[in-house]
Design an enzyme around this catalytic site. Structure first.
Site, PDB file in Angstrom:
ATOM      1  N   ASP A 196      10.501   6.408 -38.259  1.00 30.43           N
ATOM      2  CA  ASP A 196       9.537   7.354 -38.809  1.00 30.43           C
ATOM      3  C   ASP A 196       8.449   7.660 -37.767  1.00 30.43           C
ATOM      4  OD1 ASP A 196       8.464   8.985 -40.783  1.00 30.43           O
ATOM      5  OD2 ASP A 196       8.675   7.470 -42.340  1.00 30.43           O
ATOM      6  N   ASP A 237       9.142  15.504 -46.493  1.00 27.88           N
ATOM      7  CA  ASP A 237       9.927  14.822 -47.523  1.00 27.88           C
ATOM      8  C   ASP A 237      10.394  15.752 -48.644  1.00 27.88           C
ATOM      9  OD1 ASP A 237       9.211  12.744 -45.941  1.00 27.88           O
ATOM     10  OD2 ASP A 237       8.100  11.638 -47.473  1.00 27.88           O
ATOM     11  N   TRP A 297      10.345  14.849 -38.971  1.00 27.36           N
ATOM     12  CA  TRP A 297      10.184  15.991 -39.902  1.00 27.36           C
ATOM     13  C   TRP A 297      10.241  17.371 -39.232  1.00 27.36           C
ATOM     14  CZ3 TRP A 297       5.436  13.247 -38.927  1.00 27.36           C
ATOM     15  CH2 TRP A 297       5.433  11.953 -39.446  1.00 27.36           C
ATOM     16  N   GLY A 298      10.979  17.507 -38.137  1.00 28.89           N
ATOM     17  CA  GLY A 298      11.072  18.808 -37.470  1.00 28.89           C
ATOM     18  C   GLY A 298       9.821  19.193 -36.703  1.00 28.89           C
TER      19      GLY A 298
HETATM   20  C1  GLA Z   1       7.801   9.204 -44.618  1.00 27.69           C
HETATM   21  C2  GLA Z   1       9.276   9.567 -44.508  1.00 27.69           C
HETATM   22  C3  GLA Z   1       9.973   9.232 -45.821  1.00 27.69           C
HETATM   23  C4  GLA Z   1       9.778   7.758 -46.159  1.00 27.69           C
HETATM   24  C5  GLA Z   1       8.287   7.410 -46.195  1.00 27.69           C
HETATM   25  C6  GLA Z   1       8.064   5.929 -46.373  1.00 27.69           C
HETATM   26  O1  GLA Z   1       7.142  10.013 -45.537  1.00 27.69           O
HETATM   27  O2  GLA Z   1       9.433  10.922 -44.185  1.00 27.69           O
HETATM   28  O3  GLA Z   1      11.340   9.556 -45.763  1.00 27.69           O
HETATM   29  O4  GLA Z   1      10.442   6.968 -45.208  1.00 27.69           O
HETATM   30  O5  GLA Z   1       7.645   7.843 -44.999  1.00 27.69           O
HETATM   31  O6  GLA Z   1       6.718   5.607 -46.409  1.00 27.69           O
END
Ligand code: GLA
Length: 562
Positions: free
Chosen positions: A143, A230, A209-210
């Protein structure tokens, strides 16, 4: 393919929940269909210690070893003994998403500022050895909140809760982000993982996330890369994430997939009361060749939802060995058509999508799918199991609100021995070569290169009609096609669009094969590429901003013996 807890549990889960899901993957038969990864997400750690990370044993009791240390090896061993794979989670920065965004959540890291720094920044070699050699994980999601959300002026930083990290990602502002340094961090982490796991290839899931143009380079360091923020279990959120990946067919292929996020099938707007929408969601991920990571609670899955995620024919579309992502053929109002070239020439999976709330009739010409309009063509609906034929070279469907028809279309290629770009997007690789990126904002999205569309998303038109065999690209981009020695000739028509001047260059094996001054005049070129493994198309650079260029009417002519 697998399961991840985040969509339903956030951080409120541990070993017991994960093992219950693992048991159900096996007993339901889903594991056999391919859903074999159990990937734990944020929330497994208690704190970082000098040479290890301590596991939160209240929720991972099997991690408490008699000598007082902790290890996730027993958990991983149990999954392996069930024939499953084990996935884990980290952050490329010092701290995590939940620490910054959901401070009230249970199971956050505890201790001093330093002990709570459970992210992998500055610990790549150590963490890779711990997670892959010592504990034996097979997969890791990496992440990126740690390199995005802990700027020196953030309240939780100024009050001393967390250490400052000057952001490498400025959300929605690629031009202000430090993509080069971000890439170096992911590259270094990937390198360490490769080093500690010789003979194995643990999968790396990049979760940025792009942002920071990550999807223009992520394919070099990870097997999948998130294209958006997300997902949530609503129709609009699902479509938003679908769109973020759908324009990026030229960036996916075996070993590097676009990831529009975990599935919400079984949750919210895609639960047992919304089966049409649930089938649509599953169809869209399948036609994208997206990772299929279940995000629902399998203990509460209804037979109807199990049948959707377990539809063998739909899974086969997703997992087709050619690894082509579906290419958007058209998008008009609420109607959208996406076609995915399958391994057998003349075979396509076609999604006809009703994005809206009213019934809709949609049709598509076989020719626009790259299929011969007059050849016998079999059409098999993968949800209803009905088989039909095309009428006058056209496929037509009537769709309910939020319905997607996913059809297996078996016909003949438009011309024997000729491939079009949409037949082999997995064999394309796109990079910038002198490209000057403007900010990508939600209102102004662009893609370096796509089939049939311009970088800003308008159809690539030729004499007023969409050119499904053309590529709209950004000035200063390089498109590489893996020819693999299979082709004799490539035919295309290079033209400027939106103000590019300067010279385009076409290279074969590093040598210039053709070049010219970009103009708007039609000029179909035939390139002799016999034995060449790679063809490179370099669009002229532009001084600033996003200028557009077109590689129109492209066709690849196979060697008679290939
Ligand atoms: C981010 C990621 C999610 C998830 C959360 C966990 O938002 O994009 O997919 O892993 O963190 O806290």
């Amino acid at each position: 393919m697998g399961w991840n807890p985040y969509n339903v549990f956030d951080l409120n889960y541990g070993e017991a929940e994960a093992m219950a899901q693992a048991d159900l993957l096996v007993s339901s038969g889903l594991a056999k269909l391919g859903y074999d990864h159990v990937n734990i997400d944020d929330g497994w750690w208690l704190r970082r210690e000098a040479d290890t990370i301590r596991v939160r044993t209240t929720i991972y009791p099997s991690a408490a070893l008699p000598d007082g240390t902790t290890s996730l090896r027993p958990f991983v061993d149990r999954l392996h003994a069930m024939g499953l794979k084990a996935g884990i989670y980290t952050d490329i920065g010092l701290n995590t998403c939940s620490q910054r965004w959901r401070p009230g959540t249970p199971n956050l890291p505890a201790g001093t500022v330093q002990q709570r720094e459970v992210g992998t920044y500055g610990h790549h070699a150590q963490d890779a050895a711990l997670l892959f050699t010592k504990w034996g994980f097979d997969f890791i999601k990496v992440d990126a909140c740690g390199v995005a959300d802990y700027a020196p002026d953030v309240g939780e930083v100024t009050d001393g809760t967390f250490r400052a990290f000057t952001p490498l990602i400025v959300r929605e502002k690629p031009a202000q982000s430090k993509a080069g340094e971000l890439a170096r961090q992911y590259a270094d982490f990937a390198e360490e993982v490769r080093r500690v796991a010789p003979g194995r290839t643990p999968l790396i899931s990049i979760c940025a996330w792009g942002q920071a143009d990550v999807n223009d380079w992520a394919q070099r360091y990870g097997q999948m890369s998130r294209t958006s923020f997300d997902i949530s279990p609503s129709w609009d959120a699902m479509l938003f994430n679908f769109d973020s990946a759908a324009s990026r067919a030229l960036f996916a292929g075996p070993g590097h997939w676009n990831d529009p996020d975990m599935l919400e099938v079984g949750n919210g707007a895609f639960d047992g009361k919304h089966l049409t929408a649930a089938r649509a969601h599953m169809s869209l991920w399948a036609v994208l060749a997206a990772p299929l990571i279940l995000g629902n609670d399998l203990r509460r899955m209804t037979p109807e939802i199990a049948a959707i995620v377990g539809n063998r024919a739909v899974i086969a579309v997703d997992q087709d060995p050619a690894g082509n992502q579906g290419v958007v053929v058209s998008r008009v109002g609420d109607g959208q058509i996406v076609a995915k070239a399958l391994s057998t020439p003349g075979r396509k999976a076609v999604a006809l999508i009703n994005r809206g709330k009213a019934p809709l009739k949609l049709s598509v010409d076989l020719a626009d799918l790259g299929l011969a309009p007059t050849a016998p063509t079999r059409i098999h609906d993968l949800w209803t199991d009905a088989t039909t034929a095309a009428t006058n070279g056209r496929i037509s469907v009537a769709l309910a609100p939020q319905e997607t028809a996913l059809l297996l279309v078996e016909g003949r290629p438009l011309a024997d021995g000729i491939d079009l770009p949409a037949d082999l997007p997995a064999r394309f690789d796109v990079a910038d070569e002198g490209f000057k990126a403007p900010d990508r904002t939600p209102a102004r999205q662009w893609v370096l290169a796509q089939i049939g569309f311009r970088p800003y998303g308008a159809p690539l038109l030729l004499d007023g009609k969409p050119d499904h065999a053309g590529l709209g690209v950004a000035a200063g981009s390089r498109v590489r096609i893996d020819l693999g020695g299979r082709y004799d000739r490539v035919s295309l028509d290079p033209r400027t669009l939106g103000g590019t001047t300067g010279r385009y260059v076409i290279r074969v094996g590093g040598r210039t094969l053709a070049e010219g001054v970009a103009s708007q005049k039609a000029h179909q070129m035939i390139l002799h590429v016999r034995d060449a493994r790679q063809l490179e198309l370099v669009a002229p650079p532009a001084a600033d901003g996003l200028k557009e260029f077109g590689w129109y009417r492209m066709s690849l002519h196979r060697r008679p013996d290939a």
